[in-house]
Design an enzyme around this catalytic site. Structure first.
Site, mmCIF file in Angstrom:
data_model
loop_
_atom_site.group_PDB
_atom_site.id
_atom_site.type_symbol
_atom_site.label_atom_id
_atom_site.label_comp_id
_atom_site.label_asym_id
_atom_site.label_seq_id
_atom_site.Cartn_x
_atom_site.Cartn_y
_atom_site.Cartn_z
ATOM 1 N N THR A 216 -0.652 -9.024 10.581
ATOM 2 C CA THR A 216 -0.184 -9.806 9.742
ATOM 3 C C THR A 216 0.754 -10.946 9.695
ATOM 4 O O THR A 216 1.761 -10.319 10.358
ATOM 5 C CB THR A 216 -0.294 -9.031 8.229
ATOM 6 O OG1 THR A 216 -1.639 -8.667 8.066
ATOM 7 C CG2 THR A 216 0.095 -10.102 7.160
ATOM 8 N N ASP A 247 -3.565 -5.738 0.636
ATOM 9 C CA ASP A 247 -2.448 -6.027 -0.378
ATOM 10 C C ASP A 247 -1.777 -7.531 0.022
ATOM 11 O O ASP A 247 -1.003 -7.822 -0.881
ATOM 12 C CB ASP A 247 -1.012 -5.110 0.107
ATOM 13 C CG ASP A 247 -0.933 -5.175 1.988
ATOM 14 O OD1 ASP A 247 -1.706 -5.348 2.509
ATOM 15 O OD2 ASP A 247 0.503 -5.316 1.984
ATOM 16 N N GLY A 270 -2.879 -1.701 4.042
ATOM 17 C CA GLY A 270 -2.834 -2.218 2.671
ATOM 18 C C GLY A 270 -2.975 -1.570 1.414
ATOM 19 O O GLY A 270 -2.519 -1.658 0.462
HETATM 20 N N1 ASP Z 1 -1.681 -5.314 5.141
HETATM 21 C C1 ASP Z 1 -2.932 -5.823 5.830
HETATM 22 C C2 ASP Z 1 -4.151 -5.339 4.972
HETATM 23 O O1 ASP Z 1 -4.120 -4.257 4.472
HETATM 24 C C3 ASP Z 1 -2.964 -5.638 7.283
HETATM 25 C C4 ASP Z 1 -1.777 -5.911 7.865
HETATM 26 O O2 ASP Z 1 -0.569 -6.013 7.465
HETATM 27 O O3 ASP Z 1 -1.884 -6.310 9.152
HETATM 28 O O4 ASP Z 1 -4.945 -6.072 4.766
#
Ligand code: ASP
Length: 350
Positions: A216, A247, A270
């Site tokens: 992300t 998240d 998340g």
């Molecule tokens: N937090 C993101 C999610 O759960 C994934 C990530 O941070 O790469 O969708």
């Protein structure tokens, strides 16, 4: 005499406590940067032994390009909102990161994008979830904040809104990358093999996903007017199903900004970040417990999140320009720049 001694010791203790609190307050209130910017490109099992020199250089180069884009905006008196958007767009357009082009695939072999943004001055915010055809989800999140009465839009409705506002729409194939597609196939295959053996042992997020790099992207900026903005953009987690939302588009979990305290962008598993309200908790600890940014981020990531079993990290920046990278994974793609132009770009734990 005994009474006098007791009074003296009480006075001594209270003076000591006050000077300790004073020290901490000074640390909290002293401005060290007129403006600053900090970014991440995801956290996870990122190990030097698994990384080629070319790949490492490519990540560092892109992180540098992204942060310099935002830095120039801030240096020239631009807003933290503009800096966050433009910085994130550089990473959204790069196939290296799990955001925009390069987003991970869902179980159904589509790309569904999530993003959010928060303005620390007004506490206004915007977010989108499950978007399939908008080139820049972060831009759309900001549009939701500025041009609608809502905070969060999802799926087809979010796309309709984007079209009405004249944002760039792309064919869903724009988000396709060979690499991410192969990862999905590998994970699906593993899951099927496990299913064939023992259905009960199959968790939706198997170890492979758990240990995969997440990727992300996020950014927090403080501008010359003292305004903090934070944003996060992602494709979510590989093999996600049933319209799963992580998240990243949840205000208080993936993103939070408040000029009174700090701005935060999260990355990681998340579900745990939602349950822990990671981004807001950091701000709340600063607001209600007068913690420094460092202490608050450390407590939330290294103690609370870790205890729950969550993995990932945050980048955060406070109203005085202090910056913090905090993660409990092997690595996190990250960079920061202060008002003197000092650049930090790192990947692994050090
Ligand atoms: N937090 C993101 C999610 O759960 C994934 C990530 O941070 O790469 O969708």
């Amino acid at each position: 005499m005994k009474k006098l001694l007791i009074i003296i010791s009480i006075l001594w203790v209270s003076v000591a406590c006050t000077s300790q609190a004073d020290k901490q307050n000074k640390a909290i209130t002293k401005s060290i940067n007129e403006f600053a910017i900090i970014i991440h490109g995801g956290a996870g099992t990122i190990l030097k032994k698994n990384m080629s020199a070319e790949k490492e250089a490519a990540y560092k180069e892109k992180l540098t390009e992204a942060i310099k884009t935002g830095y120039e905006i801030l240096k020239n008196g631009g807003t933290s909102t503009a800096a966050v958007m433009k910085t994130i767009q550089v990473m959204e357009e790069s196939p290296l990161f799990n955001a925009g082009k390069g987003a991970v695939f869902t179980h159904d072999e589509t790309n569904e994008l999530d993003a959010s943004f928060m303005d620390g001055k007004t506490l206004n915010a915007g977010a989108v979830a499950g978007v399939k055809d908008v080139k820049s989800p972060i831009e759309l999140a900001i549009k939701v904040m500025t041009d609608s009465d809502h905070v969060m839009l999802s799926g087809d409705g979010a796309s309709t809104f984007a079209k009405e506002k004249g944002l760039e729409i792309v064919d869903p194939s724009y988000f396709f990358t060979e690499n991410r597609f192969k990862t999905l196939q590998r994970i699906k295959h593993k899951q099927q093999t496990a299913l064939d053996h023992d259905a009960k042992k199959v968790a939706f997020y198997d170890a492979d996903i758990k240990n995969a790099k997440f990727g992300t992207v996020g950014c927090v900026a403080l501008d010359k007017n003292g305004n903090i903005a934070a944003g996060t953009s992602t494709g979510g987690m590989t093999n996600k199903r049933w319209g799963r939302i992580g998240d990243a588009p949840i205000i208080g979990s993936g993103t939070y900004a408040n000029n009174k305290t700090c701005g935060v962008s999260s990355t990681g598993w998340g579900e745990y970040f939602i349950r822990s309200q990671v981004a807001y908790d950091i701000s709340a600890q600063m607001e209600y417990q007068q913690k420094t940014l460092k202490d608050a981020t450390q407590n939330v990531i290294q103690e609370k999140l870790t205890k729950l079993g969550g993995t990932g990290g945050v980048v955060a920046l406070d109203k005085n320009g202090h910056m913090s990278f905090e993660f409990n994974t092997a690595g996190m793609y990250r960079a920061s720049m202060d008002d003197k132009g000092n650049l930090v770009v790192k990947i692994y734990k050090e």
